[in-house]
Scaffold this motif. Structure first.
Motif, short mmCIF file in Angstrom:
data_model
loop_
_atom_site.label_atom_id
_atom_site.label_comp_id
_atom_site.label_asym_id
_atom_site.label_seq_id
_atom_site.Cartn_x
_atom_site.Cartn_y
_atom_site.Cartn_z
N ALA A 1 0.84 -0.98 -0.01
CA ALA A 1 0.00 -0.07 -0.02
C ALA A 1 0.64 1.24 0.01
O ALA A 1 0.36 2.48 -0.63
CB ALA A 1 -0.88 -0.01 1.19
N PHE A 2 1.93 1.29 0.86
CA PHE A 2 3.00 2.26 0.42
C PHE A 2 3.67 2.53 -0.69
O PHE A 2 4.54 3.35 -0.81
CB PHE A 2 3.72 2.23 1.93
CG PHE A 2 3.24 2.92 3.05
CD1 PHE A 2 1.89 3.12 3.25
CD2 PHE A 2 4.24 3.71 3.94
CE1 PHE A 2 1.43 3.60 4.58
CE2 PHE A 2 3.68 4.43 4.95
CZ PHE A 2 2.29 4.38 5.35
N GLY A 3 4.08 1.31 -1.31
CA GLY A 3 4.87 1.22 -2.32
C GLY A 3 4.38 2.05 -3.68
O GLY A 3 3.35 2.06 -3.84
N GLY A 4 5.13 2.16 -4.81
CA GLY A 4 4.98 2.35 -5.99
C GLY A 4 3.80 1.48 -6.93
O GLY A 4 3.52 2.02 -7.91
N ILE A 5 3.85 0.25 -6.33
CA ILE A 5 2.97 -0.51 -7.21
C ILE A 5 1.47 -0.16 -6.95
O ILE A 5 0.59 -0.48 -7.84
CB ILE A 5 3.00 -2.01 -6.38
CG1 ILE A 5 2.49 -2.95 -7.47
CG2 ILE A 5 2.57 -2.34 -5.25
CD1 ILE A 5 2.67 -4.49 -7.10
N TYR A 6 1.12 0.60 -5.95
CA TYR A 6 -0.01 1.28 -5.50
C TYR A 6 0.00 2.65 -6.19
O TYR A 6 0.98 3.45 -5.91
CB TYR A 6 -0.18 1.30 -4.07
CG TYR A 6 -1.91 1.77 -3.75
CD1 TYR A 6 -2.80 0.94 -4.25
CD2 TYR A 6 -2.05 2.90 -3.24
CE1 TYR A 6 -4.16 1.59 -4.01
CE2 TYR A 6 -3.16 3.58 -3.06
CZ TYR A 6 -4.03 2.98 -3.27
OH TYR A 6 -5.67 3.20 -3.07
N ASP A 7 -1.04 3.03 -6.93
CA ASP A 7 -1.31 4.23 -7.59
C ASP A 7 -1.76 5.18 -6.57
O ASP A 7 -3.07 5.32 -6.36
CB ASP A 7 -2.11 4.54 -9.04
CG ASP A 7 -2.41 5.55 -9.33
OD1 ASP A 7 -1.85 6.47 -8.89
OD2 ASP A 7 -3.30 5.60 -10.28
#
Length: 670
Positions: free
Chosen positions: A233-239
């Motif tokens: 949720a914090f990573g760049g995989i999440y928009d």
């Protein structure tokens, strides 16, 4: 334009202007290969696939390469999402030959469809050398090619198969503990997820591990699940600007995504984060669910409430261009408010990934801690970031958007329908239920024909076509309607689920080994009729059917359903111990076999309100049923005006409870 120009598939249409003489998969191409004794070149991909686009630009748009392909091969383009049965066979071939797989998938076959060579992405020079070598090999040494094809096809037919197990085992918790102990060796205790790159979300892995950790009170495993959910949720995989998840991250810390956004990922992640909220009451999970549903409704929902398949990774021919920003671009949008945004999402002058000066937004710090560091209250920080995000979202909306794959697939719509039901179950937001009901009606009206058969792909003028669907379409749609019944107690949805289950048994069940085939008995006969057994990014169709039939068997008290489910698990059980990640949905079924499932029947005038109260407690190992009609065995002689809850397990029910708290107490004390 080539023969793909008349296709409805966005992926095939992307190749309609190639100089390659592409055919869609079908009789015309296959017959031509036989008539001319030409090798078949099967190239498989999907519209949101970045490396599929790269290979197209480098090779399939090149006149020299096209001339070579056209001279020596009958070239067939396949959308893997339309024809997963074809993809399944040639992916098995690639994995047997190379021990790896992926897309684009390119396989060279004899004129009778049996493969002799294959791989994934090739650069132009390598691709041309391979094609010339294979054409020469088949022309000069056809007997060797045929001999190799025979051995490889035998391998494909045996790949991912199981034997009928007639002995009925006694399952216990030690079986699961052995599986999880081996599984833990592959988990990343620092960044979450599996301990390697690239990193895929694998929603069903974390759903099982969450429930298992809850069941046996394994706090260290619970913390690892929470770490993974937090890092994703914090990573760049999440928009962070528009909501929703990309397909995977290319690195080991969830930072740089492969920017394509798939319906199936987001559908499952909605359900995972919703259940995680019920489990641990973390507001981050609630935000993820809300924002991902908003994204889905805004960008992947048709006017008729079918859900589209995917958004491309590329825009303007550049991967991630729509989603990434330079520092000056953010300054232009936010002005004096940009500095806080830089800190929050780690925007830097040189950029934080390989594209020059370009930033993929990601988070590291919790809001409360960061606010304290900056001398702000948490509320002040969150308000400022929300306002800045809205401005960036509005500026981003003016950019050229990534391509939309507007296919509407039964299987993936089933996944999203179930995800919405899970979100409604946990958060009790009427908008989630309404979106789910709209989609359920769309599936019922457009993807189930008069004979009760599913159609995989929604087409406006498909009434006269024979419906083509695969086991995953049935499995995921059945599971969705079961979930919808549990949150509405509307018996029509349970009836749809049962009817589809009966149709799946009729068309797909292999009575010899007790597994379901992936293709129907009357579908096109390929070189192998396969069963999908191992769970991947999406749970396997056999594991989903096994869990569906267990539930239907309990609800309707039909032993045939439960027997098929039990046979499926018996057959797969010998394979589960070595690599649990590939059998995570089977592990959920095993956990339910070991711990048992509660049947919670709620009757009376206020049954739905009482259902919502029950959902405030985290009890994952239950089936909900109810209403004021005696339409299921467990509801007979239990209806009436007064609202009551009956908690049953192993065909035994406790005294009727008059409140959710009282019913939950029965469960916790049992």
């Amino acid at each position: 334009m080539n023969r793909l120009a008349n296709s409805a598939s966005p992926y095939l249409l992307q190749h309609a202007n190639n100089p390659v003489d592409w055919y869609p998969w079908g009789t015309e191409a296959l017959q031509r290969a036989k008539d001319e004794n030409k090798l078949i070149l099967v190239s498989i991909g999907y519209s949101a696939c970045h490396w599929c686009h790269v290979m197209e630009h480098e090779s399939f748009e090149d006149a020299e390469v096209a001339a070579l392909m056209n001279e020596h091969f009958v070239c067939i383009k396949v959308d893997r999402e339309e024809r997963p049965d074809v993809d399944q066979i040639y992916m098995s071939a690639i994995q047997l030959m190379t021990n790896r797989g992926g897309w684009p998938l390119n396989c060279i076959c004899l004129p009778d469809q049996r493969p002799i060579y294959g791989g994934t992405y090739y650069q132009k020079h390598d691709w041309m050398n391979i094609l010339m070598s294979l054409a020469d090999f088949y022309y000069n040494r056809p007997d060797e090619a045929i001999e190799y094809a025979v051995r490889l096809t035998e391998g494909i037919q045996q790949y991912e198969t199981v034997k009928l197990i007639t002995e009925e085992p006694e399952y216990d918790l030690n079986d699961l503990q052995t599986i999880v102990a081996n599984w833990k060796k592959y988990l990343d205790a620092t960044e979450g997820g599996m301990g390697r790159a690239p990193k895929f979300p694998m929603p069903n892995n974390w759903l099982f591990l969450m429930r298992y950790a809850h069941h046996i009170k394994d706090d260290s495993l619970a913390q690892l699940v929470k770490l993974t959910l937090h890092k994703m949720a914090f990573g760049g995989i999440y928009d962070h600007i528009g909501g929703g998840f990309a397909r995977y991250s290319v690195d080991g810390r969830w930072h740089v995504p492969h920017f394509e956004k798939m319906l199936y990922d987001n559908a499952q992640l909605i359900g995972l984060y919703a259940e995680a909220y019920a489990w641990s009451n973390n507001d981050l999970y609630k935000e993820v669910v809300e924002q991902t549903i908003d994204f889905t409704e805004r960008e992947l929902t048709s006017p008729d409430y079918g859900f589209y398949s995917a958004l491309d990774a590329d825009s303007e021919g550049v991967e991630g261009k729509f989603y990434t920003f330079t520092k000056p671009e953010i300054e232009e949008i936010l002005g004096d408010d940009a500095d806080l945004f830089y800190i929050y999402y780690h925007v830097v002058d040189d950029g934080n990934w390989e594209e020059e000066h370009t930033n993929v937004f990601y988070r590291k710090e919790q809001d409360a801690l960061l606010a304290k560091t900056l001398g702000l209250t948490t509320e002040e920080l969150q308000t400022a970031i929300a306002a800045a995000k809205l401005k960036v979202f509005e500026a981003r909306a003016t950019r050229i958007r990534p391509g939309l794959d507007n296919k509407i697939l039964a299987s993936w719509n089933g996944l999203m329908l179930k995800g919405l039901c899970e979100a409604y179950r946990v958060f009790d937001k009427e908008a989630y239920l309404q979106l789910a009901l709209n989609n359920a009606k769309f599936i019922q009206q457009n993807l189930i024909n008069a004979d009760g058969r599913l159609t995989r792909i929604y087409k406006i003028d498909a009434q006269d076509e024979k419906p083509v669907a695969f086991l995953d379409d049935y499995a995921n749609v059945i599971e969705a309607y079961l979930a919808l019944y549990e949150v509405t107690f509307d018996f029509q949805w349970l009836t749809v689920a049962r009817d589809l289950a009966d149709k799946a048994i009729e068309l797909y069940l292999n009575e010899v080994d007790g597994m379901f085939f992936y293709t129907a008995a009357d579908d096109e006969q390929l070189i192998a009729r396969k069963s999908e057994i191992m769970d991947g990014v999406i749970s396997s169709s056999n594991s989903v059917m096994a869990r569906n039939l267990k539930r239907l068997g309990m609800l309707y008290e039909i032993s045939r359903y439960e027997e098929i489910s039990a046979q499926l698990l018996r057959n797969v059980m010998p394979f589960m111990g070595k690599y649990g990640s590939s059998y995570s949905n089977w592990c959920l079924l095993l956990l339910e076999e070991i711990s048992g499932l509660y049947e919670v029947a709620i009757t009376g005038n206020d049954a739905d309100d009482m259902r919502a109260e029950m959902e405030q407690f985290y009890i994952p190992d239950k089936i909900m049923l109810g209403g004021n009609e005696e339409n299921l065995p467990l509801l007979q002689n239990r209806t009436g005006e007064d609202t009551r809850i009956f908690v049953c397990k192993d065909k035994t029910c406790g005294l009727p409870a008059l409140s959710a708290a009282e019913a939950v107490k029965q469960i916790w004390l049992s």
